[in-house]
Design a protein around this motif. Structure first.
Motif, PDB file in Angstrom:
ATOM      1  N   ASN A   1      -0.092  13.804 -41.202  1.00  0.00           N
ATOM      2  CA  ASN A   1      -0.497  13.597 -39.807  1.00  0.00           C
ATOM      3  C   ASN A   1       0.603  13.854 -38.793  1.00  0.00           C
ATOM      4  N   VAL A   2       1.854  13.830 -39.230  1.00  0.00           N
ATOM      5  CA  VAL A   2       2.959  14.151 -38.329  1.00  0.00           C
ATOM      6  C   VAL A   2       3.549  15.520 -38.646  1.00  0.00           C
TER       7      VAL A   2
ATOM      8  N   ASP B   1       2.381  21.880 -34.893  1.00  0.00           N
ATOM      9  CA  ASP B   1       1.262  20.959 -34.766  1.00  0.00           C
ATOM     10  C   ASP B   1       0.050  21.466 -35.548  1.00  0.00           C
TER      11      ASP B   1
ATOM     12  N   ASP C   1       5.754   5.965 -39.421  1.00  0.00           N
ATOM     13  CA  ASP C   1       4.934   6.822 -38.565  1.00  0.00           C
ATOM     14  C   ASP C   1       3.731   7.406 -39.292  1.00  0.00           C
ATOM     15  N   ASP C   2       3.898   7.680 -40.570  1.00  0.00           N
ATOM     16  CA  ASP C   2       2.804   8.279 -41.328  1.00  0.00           C
ATOM     17  C   ASP C   2       3.026   8.044 -42.814  1.00  0.00           C
TER      18      ASP C   2
ATOM     19  N   GLN D   1       5.091  16.938 -41.270  1.00  0.00           N
ATOM     20  CA  GLN D   1       6.502  16.836 -41.631  1.00  0.00           C
ATOM     21  C   GLN D   1       6.703  16.845 -43.148  1.00  0.00           C
TER      22      GLN D   1
ATOM     23  N   GLN E   1      10.265  19.771 -39.701  1.00  0.00           N
ATOM     24  CA  GLN E   1       9.160  19.542 -38.784  1.00  0.00           C
ATOM     25  C   GLN E   1       8.378  20.838 -38.618  1.00  0.00           C
TER      26      GLN E   1
END
Length: 346
Positions: free
Chosen positions: A281-282, A309, A260-261, A284, A306
């Motif tokens: 970018n995620v 945003d 994912d990243d 995390q 997590q």
């Protein structure tokens, strides 16, 4: 006369209402910002919890925060930030108190930051990816911010033909032996990993752009474990590559955890059980099992944190005494502290 008094009363009442709305809006905005700052969710094994009291004065962060470095013996955290007319390094205590800001004009765009030799002669190493007269360099500072030495040619982007001629060097790791590891290539021409002796002689180097073994595309972070392995966050290729720290031989790579990243930062917990990796970018932070000696295998995710945003975690460092984790967050323009759940280590 009565009409004029009535108009004055209405004007005063309106002013009071506007003031109340302004205050309520400010409180709501502050509350919303604070809530976003402290939002996180853990999946898998719970290894860390957020310390919402650190720092005690979040307003000390005045720029985009790119890196953090911890001196666990002195109880000090160095925070590298960017921006116009802002101090490039802030010094805080591990308890969250603001200590000082470096008053130096020798830093343009700090990227990676590393605390070396905490028990003997501590110094702070910073990579500078600026393009002005001080950029493309790796600098060593005293704990108080005095410039001690500069590696590279200030203001001149180098090529892979010159060993100590950098082009946007991303990060440095100084081993307890005094040997130095540098990943050079935060978007510049160079895409290389190099090991230098304490007296700055090149011991070995991998320096070719590509997707093959021991090739890189934006090598972004580097760490060395106690098993003579060098871990490199090969950001552009969405993988971590591993090398023998003595010979420079390629040992393996991990890519399955980064679909994912890409990995942006790589560090090891003090007990060497886990690698801590950020994925900007995620938003995390991922903790991976550190493999035993002689085995690289495939990456195994143990825990993920997590973040909210647009926090954009960049580089990290760990307190080598108690395992606490400090995260530099570009998007949120702050650094955060996560406390290791188990005392002494994670």
């Amino acid at each position: 006369m009565r009409k004029r008094n009535y108009c004055c009363f209405i004007a005063v009442a309106m002013a009071i209402i506007i003031f109340i709305l302004f205050v309520c809006g400010s409180i709501s905005s502050h509350t919303s910002t604070a809530a976003a700052r402290t939002h996180f969710k853990v999946s898998g094994k719970t290894l860390y919890k957020l310390d919402i009291s650190w720092p005690k004065q979040p307003e000390v962060f005045t720029g985009q925060v790119f890196g953090v470095a911890v001196n666990h013996l002195a109880g000090v955290v160095y925070v590298a930030q960017r921006g116009e007319n802002v101090p490039k390094v802030l010094v805080l205590s591990t308890d969250g108190d603001f200590i000082q800001a470096w008053n130096t004009s020798t830093l343009e765009m700090p990227h990676g930051i590393f605390l070396a030799n905490p028990s003997t002669e501590p110094s702070v190493w910073i990579t500078d990816v600026g393009t002005g007269p001080y950029g493309h360099t790796v600098k060593q500072y005293s704990p108080a911010g005095k410039l001690l030495q500069v590696l590279g040619s200030p203001g001149k982007a180098g090529s892979s033909l010159g060993p100590i001629q950098f082009d946007q060097p991303a990060e440095i790791f100084v081993h307890g032996s005094g040997e130095i590891y540098i990943v050079d290539g935060d978007g510049g021409i160079n895409n290389r990993l190099m090991k230098l002796s304490e007296d700055l002689q090149v011991l070995w180097m991998h320096g070719e752009r590509g997707q093959g073994l021991a090739q890189f595309y934006i090598p972004h972070s580097v760490a060395v474990d106690t098993c003579q392995r060098v871990w490199v966050a090969d950001r552009g290729n969405k993988r971590i590559q591993v090398f023998n720290s003595v010979t420079g031989d390629w040992l393996g790579s991990w890519g399955s955890c980064f679909k994912d990243d890409a990995p942006y930062s790589v560090r090891l917990t003090p007990d060497q059980k886990y690698l801590v990796v950020t994925q900007l970018n995620v938003n995390q932070i991922t903790l991976l099992d550190a493999p035993p000696v002689g085995i690289i295998g495939q990456c195994q995710v143990v825990s993920t944190i997590q973040l909210a945003d647009d926090v954009k975690p960049h580089l990290v460092d760990l307190d080598q005494g108690n395992g606490d984790l400090y995260v530099a967050e570009i998007g949120a323009s702050q650094a955060q502290k996560f406390i290791a759940v188990n005392t002494g280590s994670v």
